[in-house]
Design a protein around this motif. Structure first.
Motif, mmCIF file in Angstrom:
data_model
loop_
_atom_site.group_PDB
_atom_site.id
_atom_site.type_symbol
_atom_site.label_atom_id
_atom_site.label_comp_id
_atom_site.label_asym_id
_atom_site.label_seq_id
_atom_site.Cartn_x
_atom_site.Cartn_y
_atom_site.Cartn_z
ATOM 1 N N VAL A 1 81.474 40.680 -17.783
ATOM 2 C CA VAL A 1 81.507 39.237 -18.077
ATOM 3 C C VAL A 1 80.101 38.654 -18.011
ATOM 4 O O VAL A 1 79.677 37.889 -18.889
ATOM 5 C CB VAL A 1 82.448 38.513 -17.092
ATOM 6 N N LEU A 2 79.345 39.005 -16.957
ATOM 7 C CA LEU A 2 77.985 38.477 -16.801
ATOM 8 C C LEU A 2 77.081 38.951 -17.936
ATOM 9 O O LEU A 2 76.244 38.189 -18.437
ATOM 10 C CB LEU A 2 77.413 38.900 -15.450
ATOM 11 N N ALA A 3 77.239 40.200 -18.338
ATOM 12 C CA ALA A 3 76.427 40.714 -19.446
ATOM 13 C C ALA A 3 76.731 39.961 -20.740
ATOM 14 O O ALA A 3 75.820 39.645 -21.523
ATOM 15 C CB ALA A 3 76.677 42.211 -19.627
ATOM 16 N N GLU A 4 78.007 39.650 -20.948
ATOM 17 C CA GLU A 4 78.393 38.907 -22.148
ATOM 18 C C GLU A 4 77.821 37.488 -22.110
ATOM 19 O O GLU A 4 77.327 36.982 -23.129
ATOM 20 C CB GLU A 4 79.918 38.855 -22.248
ATOM 21 N N SER B 1 74.069 37.615 -22.731
ATOM 22 C CA SER B 1 73.816 37.848 -24.149
ATOM 23 C C SER B 1 74.002 36.574 -24.956
ATOM 24 O O SER B 1 73.220 36.275 -25.874
ATOM 25 C CB SER B 1 74.755 38.945 -24.674
ATOM 26 N N ARG B 2 75.011 35.795 -24.605
ATOM 27 C CA ARG B 2 75.265 34.539 -25.309
ATOM 28 C C ARG B 2 74.170 33.520 -25.018
ATOM 29 O O ARG B 2 73.701 32.824 -25.924
ATOM 30 C CB ARG B 2 76.633 33.987 -24.895
ATOM 31 N N ILE B 3 73.734 33.447 -23.785
ATOM 32 C CA ILE B 3 72.688 32.487 -23.399
ATOM 33 C C ILE B 3 71.399 32.757 -24.164
ATOM 34 O O ILE B 3 70.717 31.835 -24.617
ATOM 35 C CB ILE B 3 72.436 32.550 -21.877
ATOM 36 N N SER B 4 71.037 34.030 -24.297
ATOM 37 C CA SER B 4 69.749 34.400 -24.880
ATOM 38 C C SER B 4 69.800 34.599 -26.394
ATOM 39 O O SER B 4 68.802 35.028 -26.992
ATOM 40 C CB SER B 4 69.230 35.677 -24.217
ATOM 41 N N ASN C 1 70.929 25.132 -23.991
ATOM 42 C CA ASN C 1 72.283 25.716 -24.038
ATOM 43 C C ASN C 1 73.309 24.664 -23.677
ATOM 44 O O ASN C 1 73.115 23.893 -22.717
ATOM 45 C CB ASN C 1 72.408 26.883 -23.068
ATOM 46 N N LEU C 2 74.399 24.640 -24.411
ATOM 47 C CA LEU C 2 75.509 23.750 -24.075
ATOM 48 C C LEU C 2 76.193 24.264 -22.813
ATOM 49 O O LEU C 2 76.380 25.470 -22.626
ATOM 50 C CB LEU C 2 76.512 23.688 -25.221
ATOM 51 N N VAL D 1 69.961 27.380 -18.209
ATOM 52 C CA VAL D 1 71.213 28.020 -17.816
ATOM 53 C C VAL D 1 70.963 29.501 -17.563
ATOM 54 O O VAL D 1 70.250 30.163 -18.318
ATOM 55 C CB VAL D 1 72.273 27.862 -18.924
ATOM 56 N N ASP D 2 71.519 30.028 -16.480
ATOM 57 C CA ASP D 2 71.500 31.468 -16.235
ATOM 58 C C ASP D 2 72.763 31.848 -15.485
ATOM 59 O O ASP D 2 73.635 31.015 -15.246
ATOM 60 C CB ASP D 2 70.243 31.900 -15.457
ATOM 61 N N THR D 3 72.869 33.119 -15.126
ATOM 62 C CA THR D 3 74.079 33.610 -14.452
ATOM 63 C C THR D 3 73.905 33.697 -12.938
ATOM 64 O O THR D 3 74.794 34.198 -12.248
ATOM 65 C CB THR D 3 74.471 35.001 -14.989
ATOM 66 N N ALA D 4 72.764 33.207 -12.423
ATOM 67 C CA ALA D 4 72.497 33.348 -10.992
ATOM 68 C C ALA D 4 73.532 32.612 -10.140
ATOM 69 O O ALA D 4 73.839 33.022 -9.018
ATOM 70 C CB ALA D 4 71.095 32.842 -10.665
ATOM 71 N N GLY D 5 74.061 31.516 -10.659
ATOM 72 C CA GLY D 5 75.017 30.740 -9.875
ATOM 73 C C GLY D 5 76.450 31.207 -9.987
ATOM 74 O O GLY D 5 77.346 30.631 -9.354
ATOM 75 N N ILE D 6 76.704 32.245 -10.781
ATOM 76 C CA ILE D 6 78.066 32.769 -10.921
ATOM 77 C C ILE D 6 78.290 33.811 -9.837
ATOM 78 O O ILE D 6 77.593 34.830 -9.804
ATOM 79 C CB ILE D 6 78.275 33.384 -12.313
ATOM 80 N N PRO D 7 79.230 33.604 -8.933
ATOM 81 C CA PRO D 7 79.405 34.542 -7.819
ATOM 82 C C PRO D 7 79.858 35.926 -8.279
ATOM 83 O O PRO D 7 80.675 36.050 -9.188
ATOM 84 C CB PRO D 7 80.483 33.867 -6.946
#
Length: 225
Positions: free
Chosen positions: A35-38, A41-44, A127-128, A182-188
């Protein structure tokens, strides 16, 4: 003998449960990493234009480029940045030729709260996002001092007269504002720690089971001699 059999069944059952929980967490870890990789990929991905129809589910993390005017009037959302300290996210409305949305311009220190910032025509890449920052402990905004405690997109939009669409800038919009993209750092993602905990408990359980079996067998062996 019946006591030993009970301990053995109880020990094996408990061990099986703990190991299965550890395996489940390993499987969850693989799922979360996917999920985080997806999301990353969407963010970048390559930025696109702002869609005509925007859905929070379909367009979350979508990278876009917008051109228009940054409208005067700021909302300050209290945040804390590692190795920097407390400050504010600057939220403003941004008008394109077709619509007005919200833009999170980034971070300023508390000392720059009343500083003047550049508004007017500009192009922004970001990013939205629809952050989930509200819970039962979130205080109400301090309207008098213009301090908010979460990015509550619908209420921010109502306050600034914009659509409930938030673009988090990753390009600079003012020299005094540091973008917080936006990044994934805040996603536990704690599944590895959970897996280690369950497997650790399984080892302890196995050791305790072996110890109790040894204690219950030891007297009968000594009596036989």
């Amino acid at each position: 003998m019946r006591r030993i059999l009970f301990l053995l069944i109880f020990g094996v059952a408990g061990l099986a449960i703990l190991v299965s929980l550890g395996v489940w967490q390993v499987q969850r870890l693989a799922w979360k990493q996917g999920v985080l990789a997806e999301i990353e990929s969407r963010i970048s991905a390559e930025p696109v234009g702002l869609p005509d129809t925007i859905s929070a589910d379909a367009e979350k993390y979508l990278p876009v480029t917008i051109t228009g005017d940054m409208e005067p009037g700021e909302i300050h959302v209290l945040v804390s940045v590692k190795q920097v300290g407390a400050g504010y996210r600057i939220i403003q409305s941004f008008s394109t030729a077709e619509r007005t949305i919200l833009v999170d311009r980034g971070f300023i220190p508390t000392t720059a709260k009343d500083a003047e910032r550049r508004n007017g025509p500009m192009t922004i890449i970001g990013n939205l996002h629809w952050p989930d920052e509200i819970d039962s402990y979130t205080p109400e905004p301090d309207i008098d001092d213009n301090i908010w405690f979460a990015r509550d997109v619908p209420n921010l939009a109502a306050a600034l007269g914009a659509e409930p669409v938030l673009l988090i800038a990753r390009s600079e919009t003012d020299p005094g504002i540091t973008p917080l993209p936006v990044d994934t750092a805040g996603i536990p993602n704690d599944h590895l720690q959970y897996a280690i905990t369950w497997f650790g408990l399984a080892l302890v359980w196995a050791a305790m089971t072996g110890y109790f079996l040894w204690r219950n067998r030891a007297p009968s062996e000594s009596d036989a001699t």
